[in-house]
Design a protein around this motif. Sequence first.
Motif, PDB file in Angstrom:
ATOM      1  N   ILE A  59       0.843  -1.209   0.000  1.00  0.00           N
ATOM      2  CA  ILE A  59       0.000   0.000   0.000  1.00  0.00           C
ATOM      3  C   ILE A  59       0.871   1.248   0.000  1.00  0.00           C
ATOM      4  O   ILE A  59       0.650   2.187  -0.787  1.00  0.00           O
ATOM      5  CB  ILE A  59      -0.938  -0.014   1.220  1.00  0.00           C
ATOM      6  N   VAL A  60       1.880   1.293   0.873  1.00  0.00           N
ATOM      7  CA  VAL A  60       2.741   2.477   0.983  1.00  0.00           C
ATOM      8  C   VAL A  60       3.524   2.683  -0.312  1.00  0.00           C
ATOM      9  O   VAL A  60       3.635   3.810  -0.821  1.00  0.00           O
ATOM     10  CB  VAL A  60       3.687   2.335   2.191  1.00  0.00           C
ATOM     11  N   VAL A  61       4.058   1.604  -0.887  1.00  0.00           N
ATOM     12  CA  VAL A  61       4.849   1.722  -2.122  1.00  0.00           C
ATOM     13  C   VAL A  61       3.971   2.209  -3.265  1.00  0.00           C
ATOM     14  O   VAL A  61       4.382   3.073  -4.058  1.00  0.00           O
ATOM     15  CB  VAL A  61       5.508   0.372  -2.458  1.00  0.00           C
ATOM     16  N   TRP A  62       2.752   1.687  -3.392  1.00  0.00           N
ATOM     17  CA  TRP A  62       1.860   2.109  -4.500  1.00  0.00           C
ATOM     18  C   TRP A  62       1.474   3.574  -4.362  1.00  0.00           C
ATOM     19  O   TRP A  62       1.488   4.317  -5.351  1.00  0.00           O
ATOM     20  CB  TRP A  62       0.607   1.233  -4.500  1.00  0.00           C
ATOM     21  N   LEU A  63       1.116   4.022  -3.153  1.00  0.00           N
ATOM     22  CA  LEU A  63       0.735   5.417  -2.955  1.00  0.00           C
ATOM     23  C   LEU A  63       1.907   6.359  -3.222  1.00  0.00           C
ATOM     24  O   LEU A  63       1.740   7.422  -3.827  1.00  0.00           O
ATOM     25  CB  LEU A  63       0.208   5.621  -1.529  1.00  0.00           C
ATOM     26  N   ALA A  64       3.105   5.980  -2.767  1.00  0.00           N
ATOM     27  CA  ALA A  64       4.277   6.820  -2.997  1.00  0.00           C
ATOM     28  C   ALA A  64       4.597   6.927  -4.485  1.00  0.00           C
ATOM     29  O   ALA A  64       4.969   8.010  -4.974  1.00  0.00           O
ATOM     30  CB  ALA A  64       5.475   6.262  -2.234  1.00  0.00           C
ATOM     31  N   ARG A  66       2.363   6.435  -7.004  1.00  0.00           N
ATOM     32  CA  ARG A  66       1.242   7.038  -7.735  1.00  0.00           C
ATOM     33  C   ARG A  66       1.228   8.553  -7.586  1.00  0.00           C
ATOM     34  O   ARG A  66       0.986   9.280  -8.564  1.00  0.00           O
ATOM     35  CB  ARG A  66      -0.073   6.437  -7.210  1.00  0.00           C
ATOM     36  N   PHE A  67       1.490   9.078  -6.394  1.00  0.00           N
ATOM     37  CA  PHE A  67       1.395  10.514  -6.148  1.00  0.00           C
ATOM     38  C   PHE A  67       2.761  11.193  -6.030  1.00  0.00           C
ATOM     39  O   PHE A  67       2.803  12.389  -5.708  1.00  0.00           O
ATOM     40  CB  PHE A  67       0.587  10.767  -4.866  1.00  0.00           C
ATOM     41  N   GLN A  68       3.834  10.451  -6.261  1.00  0.00           N
ATOM     42  CA  GLN A  68       5.188  11.013  -6.229  1.00  0.00           C
ATOM     43  C   GLN A  68       5.464  11.709  -4.886  1.00  0.00           C
ATOM     44  O   GLN A  68       5.835  12.890  -4.833  1.00  0.00           O
ATOM     45  CB  GLN A  68       5.382  11.988  -7.396  1.00  0.00           C
ATOM     46  N   ILE A  69       5.243  10.988  -3.801  1.00  0.00           N
ATOM     47  CA  ILE A  69       5.460  11.514  -2.458  1.00  0.00           C
ATOM     48  C   ILE A  69       6.397  10.559  -1.723  1.00  0.00           C
ATOM     49  O   ILE A  69       6.657   9.438  -2.183  1.00  0.00           O
ATOM     50  CB  ILE A  69       4.134  11.654  -1.682  1.00  0.00           C
ATOM     51  N   ALA A  71       7.756   8.163   1.516  1.00  0.00           N
ATOM     52  CA  ALA A  71       7.118   7.028   2.191  1.00  0.00           C
ATOM     53  C   ALA A  71       6.353   7.462   3.437  1.00  0.00           C
ATOM     54  O   ALA A  71       5.311   6.895   3.763  1.00  0.00           O
ATOM     55  CB  ALA A  71       8.173   5.982   2.557  1.00  0.00           C
ATOM     56  N   GLN A  72       6.861   8.489   4.119  1.00  0.00           N
ATOM     57  CA  GLN A  72       6.202   8.935   5.344  1.00  0.00           C
ATOM     58  C   GLN A  72       4.816   9.519   5.046  1.00  0.00           C
ATOM     59  O   GLN A  72       3.823   9.201   5.714  1.00  0.00           O
ATOM     60  CB  GLN A  72       7.076   9.985   6.033  1.00  0.00           C
ATOM     61  N   GLU A  73       4.726  10.351   4.003  1.00  0.00           N
ATOM     62  CA  GLU A  73       3.432  10.923   3.646  1.00  0.00           C
ATOM     63  C   GLU A  73       2.507   9.864   3.055  1.00  0.00           C
ATOM     64  O   GLU A  73       1.293   9.892   3.279  1.00  0.00           O
ATOM     65  CB  GLU A  73       3.641  12.064   2.653  1.00  0.00           C
ATOM     66  N   ALA A  74       3.057   8.922   2.295  1.00  0.00           N
ATOM     67  CA  ALA A  74       2.239   7.835   1.753  1.00  0.00           C
ATOM     68  C   ALA A  74       1.651   6.979   2.872  1.00  0.00           C
ATOM     69  O   ALA A  74       0.495   6.550   2.806  1.00  0.00           O
ATOM     70  CB  ALA A  74       3.086   6.975   0.815  1.00  0.00           C
ATOM     71  N   ARG A  75       2.450   6.761   3.906  1.00  0.00           N
ATOM     72  CA  ARG A  75       1.938   5.984   5.039  1.00  0.00           C
ATOM     73  C   ARG A  75       0.817   6.728   5.754  1.00  0.00           C
ATOM     74  O   ARG A  75      -0.182   6.138   6.170  1.00  0.00           O
ATOM     75  CB  ARG A  75       3.087   5.690   6.000  1.00  0.00           C
ATOM     76  N   SER A  76       0.982   8.059   5.898  1.00  0.00           N
ATOM     77  CA  SER A  76      -0.076   8.861   6.520  1.00  0.00           C
ATOM     78  C   SER A  76      -1.359   8.835   5.689  1.00  0.00           C
ATOM     79  O   SER A  76      -2.467   8.724   6.229  1.00  0.00           O
ATOM     80  CB  SER A  76       0.407  10.299   6.706  1.00  0.00           C
ATOM     81  N   PHE A  77      -1.216   8.905   4.369  1.00  0.00           N
ATOM     82  CA  PHE A  77      -2.384   8.847   3.487  1.00  0.00           C
ATOM     83  C   PHE A  77      -3.062   7.479   3.583  1.00  0.00           C
ATOM     84  O   PHE A  77      -4.294   7.373   3.625  1.00  0.00           O
ATOM     85  CB  PHE A  77      -1.942   9.146   2.055  1.00  0.00           C
ATOM     86  N   GLY A  78      -2.254   6.418   3.605  1.00  0.00           N
ATOM     87  CA  GLY A  78      -2.833   5.080   3.750  1.00  0.00           C
ATOM     88  C   GLY A  78      -3.558   4.906   5.069  1.00  0.00           C
ATOM     89  O   GLY A  78      -4.628   4.278   5.128  1.00  0.00           O
TER      90      GLY A  78
END
Length: 493
Positions: A59-64, A66-69, A71-78
């Motif tokens: 989940i974290v890798v896909w969000l990071a 997809r949105f070019q962010i 890992a810390q922000e991707a984890r917060s979004f997840g």
Amino acid sequence: MTIRNVLRDHGQRYRPRMACLKKAEKVVLEMQDPTTGVKLQPQRLVITTIPHAITGEDIVVWLADRFQIDAQEARSFGSMLVALGYIYPIQDHKRLVVKPDASLYRFQTPYFWPTQQWPVEDTDYAIYLAKRNIRKKGILELHEQEQYNHLHKWMNHKWDFIVMQAKEQYRAAKERKKPDRVVFDCQERAYWVVHRPPPGTVSAMDYGLERLIDPNAHEAKTPDDYERIMIFTQQSIMRPRVKSSVSIGALVKYCATYKGHDPFLSKCLPSNPWLTDDVTYWALNMPNVEIPTKMRVERWTFSFGELLSDPRGRDDFRLFLKKEFSGENLAFWEGCEDLKWGTAATMKEKAEQIYKTFLARGAPRWINIDGKTMEITVKGLKHPHRYVLDAAQTHIYMLMKKDSYGRYLKSPVFKETTKKAVCPEEHKFSDSQLEQNARNRRPSLSPIIIRQQEQEQKAKMAASAPVDITQVMSKLSQQGKEAPPRRTSVKND
């Protein structure tokens, strides 16, 4: 679960939060895409194979990506998607966060998505707790046991029906295959953790009071409505226009100026509290902090409005005006703001006090305004209201902006504040520290408590400030003139 198809509150779907949920759903649908989404595959949990499961790391890798962010922000979004109920954990049910490891998650079925807006009824929650009580043989979580006892006492008149429904659902669940049974149990438990969170946790579904009417309901137009539209259109046509190139250039300049001071667009120091749950950023930017940060002092140079909107900046500007013997200008401006935003009960009293202190002949802190503005102000004070001093306040505001503000930016007071300003170092948190911060997260203070703390701080500052003997003597002399003469009684011997 026995969620009923009842009438929904259509007023809630037009709230700004509903737009956020729609965007979250688009992201979840992209994540479920068979070709470009997160990879779904059977995962083994002890001796049970869970179908269509995903890991927190995926989940974290896909969000990071997809949105070019990062890992810390991707984890917060997840974690936000989990808190809203679009993804639910298979193992750790108590904490609705995404762990960047091999922890298992699944996508929640669209029937339980928040945009469906099914009413969360106490009867359904009682059936769920009764079913868990049967499965766990009376061993529930502490908060679940309290809720179970409360609902049992409150719904005693239909508790037999609730227990019967729970037994039927428990019997039907035992007939399913074990993987399906585990998935359904996790799915149902995640739904109730989202909508009935344990005490002390922040609920992502808390949206305030219910709306009784639909704010976007179609209303019949009257001739008066069309007349107002025509007047508004005529005024818009007569209004002077600005070239699009000029307005766009001003917008670009504004965005370039404030980009570095927006914590959502640039890195804020020492850490972003929305991602790390660390309150150091808030502590360094308290309204009346003793030593401000360099970023905060830099904002004071953007405009005079930025300086006055910051309580710490006003304190610094007040110190400068005091040295120039013109502190009454800022005191008058603050008095007008207090009148404008204060309570209606003290409005007339405050207006009279401001007039006696700053505008009347022989006032102890007399301010210099032109005759026309004084005439408008005195005429309005016969029937005082919140904005009766707007003309005089605007005059003093422009006077400070054109004269005092420029000298303040070149003064030793501002240079000394800039020299003392702190620039905090960046805090880098490990995964375990981020989990600890999230566990210690609590709701923010009520605005009433914050207002009380500010009033107490102002009272302490006023008590520690030096006393002006001339003002005290003038008040005592006025009270002596207004006091009626005492009657003396003569005793006859």
